[in-house]
Structures are given as C-alpha cells and as structure tokens.
Scaffold this motif. Structure first.
Motif, PDB file in Angstrom:
ATOM      1  N   PRO A  16     -15.599  12.724  -1.474  1.00  0.00           N
ATOM      2  CA  PRO A  16     -14.277  12.139  -1.202  1.00  0.00           C
ATOM      3  C   PRO A  16     -14.031  11.969   0.291  1.00  0.00           C
ATOM      4  CG  PRO A  16     -14.112  13.886  -2.847  1.00  0.00           C
ATOM      5  CD  PRO A  16     -15.510  13.956  -2.281  1.00  0.00           C
ATOM      6  N   SER A  17     -13.307  10.921   0.627  1.00  0.00           N
ATOM      7  CA  SER A  17     -12.976  10.647   2.029  1.00  0.00           C
ATOM      8  C   SER A  17     -11.552  10.118   2.101  1.00  0.00           C
ATOM      9  CB  SER A  17     -13.958   9.617   2.619  1.00  0.00           C
ATOM     10  OG  SER A  17     -13.844   8.382   1.924  1.00  0.00           O
ATOM     11  N   ASP A  18     -11.059   9.932   3.322  1.00  0.00           N
ATOM     12  CA  ASP A  18      -9.708   9.393   3.489  1.00  0.00           C
ATOM     13  C   ASP A  18      -9.602   8.000   2.893  1.00  0.00           C
ATOM     14  OD1 ASP A  18      -8.970  11.695   4.767  1.00  0.00           O
ATOM     15  OD2 ASP A  18      -9.289  10.893   6.793  1.00  0.00           O
ATOM     16  N   SER A  19     -10.659   7.219   3.012  1.00  0.00           N
ATOM     17  CA  SER A  19     -10.637   5.859   2.485  1.00  0.00           C
ATOM     18  C   SER A  19     -10.891   5.810   0.980  1.00  0.00           C
ATOM     19  CB  SER A  19     -11.686   5.002   3.203  1.00  0.00           C
ATOM     20  OG  SER A  19     -12.985   5.560   3.037  1.00  0.00           O
ATOM     21  N   ASP A  20     -11.535   6.858   0.444  1.00  0.00           N
ATOM     22  CA  ASP A  20     -11.825   6.900  -0.994  1.00  0.00           C
ATOM     23  C   ASP A  20     -11.679   8.346  -1.478  1.00  0.00           C
ATOM     24  OD1 ASP A  20     -12.583   6.304  -3.549  1.00  0.00           O
ATOM     25  OD2 ASP A  20     -14.709   6.021  -3.105  1.00  0.00           O
ATOM     26  N   PRO A  21     -10.424   8.793  -1.655  1.00  0.00           N
ATOM     27  CA  PRO A  21     -10.200  10.203  -2.014  1.00  0.00           C
ATOM     28  C   PRO A  21     -10.628  10.553  -3.439  1.00  0.00           C
ATOM     29  CG  PRO A  21      -8.135   8.987  -2.010  1.00  0.00           C
ATOM     30  CD  PRO A  21      -9.167   8.058  -1.458  1.00  0.00           C
ATOM     31  N   HIS A  22     -10.759   9.547  -4.306  1.00  0.00           N
ATOM     32  CA  HIS A  22     -11.148   9.796  -5.706  1.00  0.00           C
ATOM     33  C   HIS A  22     -12.287   8.855  -6.108  1.00  0.00           C
ATOM     34  CE1 HIS A  22      -7.603  12.318  -6.091  1.00  0.00           C
ATOM     35  NE2 HIS A  22      -6.854  11.336  -5.616  1.00  0.00           N
TER      36      HIS A  22
END
Length: 256
Positions: free
Chosen positions: A163-169
């Motif tokens: 998960p990342s800030d741009s793709d949390p899920h």
C-alpha cells in the motif's frame, strides 16, 4: 406504511450485500494471522491461502521475507506440512546484524511449500495454511511478506503489492504484520535470543516452536464479523417489518 417499510428493507439489504461482498473479496486475499505482534519477540505467523480459481488448484506457495535491513528477521523455521515439500532459501548479508551481541550473517529470504502428494493441493473454493516461527521481530511499525500462489495450470497469483499514498488499497496486497513496542517501550528480552544464536539456531527455534503455544487470533475474521452483522441486521429488519405490519393491521381493524 408497509410499502415504505418494504423500500427501507430493500435498501438495507442492498447495503448488506455490499458489505458481505467486500468481506468475501478481502477473504480471498492471502492474509497473515495474527495480524500484529511484539517487536523483538519470537512468534508463530500463519499465512491463510485461499484458492479463488475455478478450474485450477494451488500446488505451491512461496512467502518472501522483508529484505530491508531494518526489517530483517534474523532466524525462522517452517512448520512441517503433510504432503508438502519445504524449501528455505537463505542469503548471506554484506554486514552482519547484531542480536544480543551475536553476529548474524545469514537470514531467511523466502520459504516455499510445494505439493508432492496427489491430494496435497488447495482446490477451487478451498483454503489452507502455512506457518513459520521466527524472530526476533524488527523494531519497525509494519512489515510486509510478499506471497505467491502457483496454480496447477501454470498461472502464478502474486500477492505482492505494498500500500502507498497513491494506492492505499491495492488489488493484490502483500500480507502485512503490524509490530508494536513491548510494554515499557524497550525491546523484549528473551533468553531464547542469546541462547539461540550462540548455538544451532534452527534446532533451538524448532524446539522453541514445539514448546511455545501458538498465538491465537481471538478477533473474529472480517468475513465472520460481516456475516454476523448481516444476520443481525436482517433479523432486526424482519422483526421491525413484522411489527409494522401488525400495527398497521390493528389500526385498520380499529378504523373499521
């Protein structure tokens, strides 16, 4: 009144379907239980592996350990599994990690379980589990284990997205382990740590795994919790609708 109640029931049922559908989708992921552990501890980690394919079976499972230096797990052993061959891949570090005064040059990079018996597989609409026991766990907030399912038709299902800030899920998230400081805020002390690295680490870890009860995840799974909520809501709506109909019937009887 009854018509309005019926519309409300339909709307709530649609909401329940969305909740349960989301839970089913989450249940199809490879997940780690327990989802949290204590920094500096040795613990048993179990990976739940569902097979969401319709026509092929899972015949191999590979779990890749974190490789960032701050996230390394110095030692780990795999739990035996009937009908499955286990391969532990280790790597030698450029610089050793120090655990209670002992230099550790070699750490586990990945563990692979491969089905060798005719019935040892995870068929469609089935799930199975693979477990490891290791430590000491790193002093960071969260680590991820990338997991890969190898299917009998040659397909590989990857659960390796962080998960990342741009793709949390992400659609295929890597199993995550949340790590919390031990009570007192200092690294957990264990006689096993020093003793384990002073001698044969694998042997001592195996003995520790056999003599230490596995940590149980007492919290209900997302799917079970969602289904319970759905059942309770459905039951409550049914009771409410029945009561509404009875009140409506009594009102009409009194008017007559």
């Amino acid at each position: 009144m009854v018509r309005t109640s019926s519309r409300l029931v339909v709307s709530l049922l649609c909401a329940i379907v969305l909740v349960v559908t989301g839970a089913l989708a989450a249940a199809a992921h490879v997940v780690l239980r327990p989802g949290s552990a204590t920094q500096g501890a040795f613990t048993k980690l179990t990976f739940h592996v569902p097979n969401e394919q319709d026509t092929s079976s899972t015949v191999k499972v590979k779990v890749v350990f974190p490789d960032a230096r701050a996230e390394l797990i110095p030692a780990a052993v795999a739990q035996t599994k009937t009908g499955w061959k286990i391969k532990i891949n280790k790597v030698r570090l450029d610089e050793p990690v120090i655990v209670e005064g002992h230099e550790i040059w070699e750490v586990v990079r990945s563990i692979t379980w491969t089905a060798v018996a005719g019935t040892a597989k995870i068929g469609p609409d089935q799930f199975d589990e693979v477990s490891v026991y290791g430590g000491p766990l790193p002093s960071v907030g969260k680590i991820y284990f990338k997991a890969y399912q190898y299917q009998s038709d040659g397909q590989v299902v990857a659960w390796d997205q962080i998960p990342s800030d741009s793709d949390p899920h992400p659609a295929h998230p890597a199993p995550a382990l949340t790590l919390t400081p031990p009570s007192g805020g200092t690294a957990q002390k264990s006689g096993m740590v020093g003793a384990g690295f002073a001698g044969d680490t694998a042997v001592r870890l195996t003995a520790a795994a056999e003599n230490t009860p596995a940590e149980r995840d007492e919290s209900p799974s997302m799917l079970a919790a969602s289904l319970s909520v759905a059942i309770l809501l459905a039951g409550g709506m049914g009771v409410g609708l029945l009561a509404g109909r009875r009140r409506w019937a009594r009102t009409r009887g009194n008017d007559a």
